[in-house]
Design a protein around this motif. Structure first.
Motif, PDB file in Angstrom:
ATOM      1  N   SER A  44      -1.294   0.433   6.336  1.00  0.00           N
ATOM      2  CA  SER A  44      -2.098  -0.688   6.135  1.00  0.00           C
ATOM      3  C   SER A  44      -1.575  -1.612   5.017  1.00  0.00           C
ATOM      4  CB  SER A  44      -3.377  -0.201   5.592  1.00  0.00           C
ATOM      5  OG  SER A  44      -4.082   0.555   6.481  1.00  0.00           O
ATOM      6  N   ARG A  46      -1.959  -5.498   3.434  1.00  0.00           N
ATOM      7  CA  ARG A  46      -2.824  -6.595   3.007  1.00  0.00           C
ATOM      8  C   ARG A  46      -1.990  -7.561   2.718  1.00  0.00           C
ATOM      9  NH1 ARG A  46      -6.035  -8.504  -1.205  1.00  0.00           N
ATOM     10  NH2 ARG A  46      -5.526  -6.665  -2.599  1.00  0.00           N
ATOM     11  N   VAL A 164      -2.764  -9.304  12.627  1.00  0.00           N
ATOM     12  CA  VAL A 164      -3.555  -9.533  11.226  1.00  0.00           C
ATOM     13  C   VAL A 164      -5.063  -9.443  11.306  1.00  0.00           C
ATOM     14  CG1 VAL A 164      -3.546 -11.981  10.915  1.00  0.00           C
ATOM     15  CG2 VAL A 164      -3.692 -10.330   8.790  1.00  0.00           C
ATOM     16  N   GLU A 165      -5.938  -8.784  10.925  1.00  0.00           N
ATOM     17  CA  GLU A 165      -7.323  -8.695  11.118  1.00  0.00           C
ATOM     18  C   GLU A 165      -8.012  -9.973  10.278  1.00  0.00           C
ATOM     19  OE1 GLU A 165      -8.554  -4.627  10.150  1.00  0.00           O
ATOM     20  OE2 GLU A 165      -7.591  -4.029  11.651  1.00  0.00           O
ATOM     21  N   ALA A 167      -9.823  -9.478   7.803  1.00  0.00           N
ATOM     22  CA  ALA A 167      -9.700  -9.557   6.130  1.00  0.00           C
ATOM     23  C   ALA A 167      -8.273  -9.571   5.700  1.00  0.00           C
ATOM     24  CB  ALA A 167     -10.087  -7.990   6.053  1.00  0.00           C
ATOM     25  N   GLY A 168      -7.351  -9.911   6.549  1.00  0.00           N
ATOM     26  CA  GLY A 168      -5.982 -10.203   6.199  1.00  0.00           C
ATOM     27  C   GLY A 168      -5.224  -8.940   6.120  1.00  0.00           C
ATOM     28  N   ILE A 169      -5.384  -8.068   6.742  1.00  0.00           N
ATOM     29  CA  ILE A 169      -4.840  -6.624   7.265  1.00  0.00           C
ATOM     30  C   ILE A 169      -4.267  -6.212   8.296  1.00  0.00           C
ATOM     31  CG2 ILE A 169      -5.246  -3.882   6.661  1.00  0.00           C
ATOM     32  CD1 ILE A 169      -7.534  -4.766   4.499  1.00  0.00           C
ATOM     33  N   HIS A 171      -2.969  -2.974  10.536  1.00  0.00           N
ATOM     34  CA  HIS A 171      -2.922  -1.583  10.469  1.00  0.00           C
ATOM     35  C   HIS A 171      -2.228  -1.419  11.485  1.00  0.00           C
ATOM     36  CE1 HIS A 171      -6.436  -0.972   7.891  1.00  0.00           C
ATOM     37  NE2 HIS A 171      -7.037  -1.957   8.448  1.00  0.00           N
ATOM     38  N   LYS A 209       0.612  -8.052  -0.421  1.00  0.00           N
ATOM     39  CA  LYS A 209      -0.324  -7.934  -1.598  1.00  0.00           C
ATOM     40  C   LYS A 209      -0.427  -6.353  -1.847  1.00  0.00           C
ATOM     41  CE  LYS A 209      -2.793 -12.128  -2.006  1.00  0.00           C
ATOM     42  NZ  LYS A 209      -4.229 -12.706  -2.152  1.00  0.00           N
ATOM     43  N   LYS A 210      -0.589  -5.569  -0.676  1.00  0.00           N
ATOM     44  CA  LYS A 210      -0.978  -3.971  -0.955  1.00  0.00           C
ATOM     45  C   LYS A 210      -0.586  -3.297   0.289  1.00  0.00           C
ATOM     46  CE  LYS A 210      -4.612  -0.846  -2.208  1.00  0.00           C
ATOM     47  NZ  LYS A 210      -5.953  -0.515  -2.642  1.00  0.00           N
ATOM     48  N   ASN A 222      -0.750   4.681  -2.227  1.00  0.00           N
ATOM     49  CA  ASN A 222      -0.255   3.222  -2.600  1.00  0.00           C
ATOM     50  C   ASN A 222       1.192   3.136  -2.648  1.00  0.00           C
ATOM     51  OD1 ASN A 222      -2.965   2.076  -2.479  1.00  0.00           O
ATOM     52  ND2 ASN A 222      -3.140   2.607  -4.469  1.00  0.00           N
TER      53      ASN A 222
END
Length: 233
Positions: A44, A46, A164-165, A167-169, A171, A209-210, A222
């Motif tokens: 995932s 972000r 990208v979904e 929420a900006g993620i 998967h 971002k993550k 993480n």
């Protein structure tokens, strides 16, 4: 309940406040896997984008060097020579209006759909059924193409689409827990390389971002982003 104990044990092995190198994360993921089936490894990411804006959409496809560890059922909308090309390349289902009718009847026993450009009139009629399932052929990711044979071979060998979904993620699956750690690492680096290159020029600030990796049943781990970026040439 054994499964509950296993999940708790897997979570306790991971420090949620720590950022792990990709090698460390993969070691933790593989050692903590407990399911009786071969779990899928997912990533995932972000992103610092606003997907509601057309100029910040991140979408594409990549052929993972080590595949996904599963057989991919490929459906092709084509006629004549292109249909023969699809069959020769190993497509599982090849057809035109007959396949569209089956799909309208509720049949979805395939993982990806490819179409020759001349078939998009037929495909468009079932777009409302294919779209929500992520099965709509699209020229941007190479699933609407004249090179049907190549598209089928890529799909069979582990091509994945990413998008990208809201929420900006992003998967995406990157293999199986049974994979050698090096193979998982190569798949992840290949995907991240493509994602980084797909950064929209309109996106400002921090792009990555993550990043988290996990197995089907396991907790998220993480990833240290600068260390991961250093692996990408």
């Amino acid at each position: 309940m054994a499964t509950g104990k296993n999940i708790k044990k897997a979570k306790e092995a991971i420090d949620r406040s720590q950022l792990y190198s990709l090698d460390e994360a993969l070691e933790l993921l593989k050692s903590g896997a407990f399911a009786k089936f071969d779990e899928t490894v997912d990533i995932s990411v972000r992103l610092g984008v606003d997907p509601r804006k057309a100029d910040q959409m991140v979408r594409g496809a990549v052929v993972l060097p080590n595949g996904l560890g599963k057989s991919v059922r490929v459906l092709v909308f084509a006629k004549g020579e292109k249909a023969q090309e699809a069959e020769s390349a190993g497509a599982d289902f090849v057809g035109a209006d007959d396949l569209a009718e089956k799909i309208q009847g509720g049949w979805f026993d395939f993982d990806t759909a490819i179409a020759s450009p001349d078939m998009m009139g037929t495909v468009g009629k079932i777009g409302r059924l294919l779209g929500p399932r992520g099965l709509m052929p699209n020229p941007k990711v190479g699933t609407v193409t004249m090179d049907i044979g190549k598209a089928v071979q890529e799909a069979k060998s582990g091509k994945i689409e990413y998008r990208v979904e809201k929420a900006g993620i992003v998967h995406a699956p990157v293999g199986k827990v049974s994979f050698d750690a090096q193979k998982l690492k190569e798949n992840i680096v290949s995907l991240m390389d493509v994602l980084i290159k797909a950064k929209p020029s309109a996106a400002k600030g921090t792009y990555l971002k993550k990043i988290t990796i996990s197995s089907t049943m396991g907790p998220g781990i993480n990833i240290d982003i600068p260390q991961l970026q250093a692996l990408i040439k």
